[in-house]
Design a protein around this motif. Structure first.
Motif: not given
Length: 181
Positions: A16-19, A27-34, A74-82, A141-143
């Motif tokens: 996961i990459t975070v900016s 947050v960007k991951g293998k499934k997408g970006e949030l 919310h940030i942890k949920n974003m990690f799980t989502g992506v 979905g991711l979100d």
């Protein structure tokens, strides 16, 4: 009682990459970006430190402290989502009149609910996929918030008012929630 200073770190999982730009977290991951904007929380500082996201705040009351921990979640949920995503299952239940459900564009259309001729419409949030599998409706979905809101919109659109709920149990109900691995 006010908390004088509060600081917490969230470890960024591998893959996961975070900016962070101001209070906007991407947050960007293998499934997408949030992307999520936390600019409503003026009292919290969010920044990257190595492989961790750091949240800092000072002189917090009860509500500000609750907001602080909500943003962490919310940030942890974003990690799980992506990494995988979220899935909700809804069951179509009817006793006499068969309910007809159709997905068209960004809405779910529900017809023949307890014999009604009008069409009930539930909005599908952007970035959410809804599919029909027999008597089940699957929302993915991711979100997490958008998936949960879409499932709730479908459930609320099929709510029957003015009848005894013990007898008229027709409708569409959420029965299972899961994290996609």
């Amino acid at each position: 009682m006010q908390a004088v200073s509060l600081m917490d770190e969230i470890e960024i999982p591998q893959g996961i990459t975070v900016s962070i730009d101001g209070k906007t977290v991407k947050v960007k991951g293998k499934k997408g970006e949030l992307v999520r904007d936390f600019s409503f929380a003026k009292f919290i500082n969010i920044y990257l430190k190595g492989n961790k996201i750091v949240l800092e705040a000072s002189f917090l009351g009860r509500r500000e402290k609750a907001t602080f921990y909500s943003i962490m979640r919310h940030i942890k949920n974003m990690f799980t989502g992506v990494q995988g995503g979220y899935r909700y299952y809804l069951k179509i239940i009817f006793t006499h009149f068969p309910i007809s459900v159709k997905i068209s564009g960004d809405q779910v259309q529900i017809t023949n609910l307890i014999g009604e001729k009008n069409v009930r419409v539930a909005k599908i949030m952007p970035g959410v996929k809804v599919s029909l599998k027999g008597e089940d409706i699957v929302v993915e979905g991711l979100d997490l918030e958008k998936v949960a809101q879409t499932a709730s919109n479908i459930e609320l659109a099929s709510k029957i008012r003015g009848f005894d709920r013990r007898i008229f149990s027709d409708g569409i109900y959420i029965y299972k929630k899961e994290v996609i691995e």
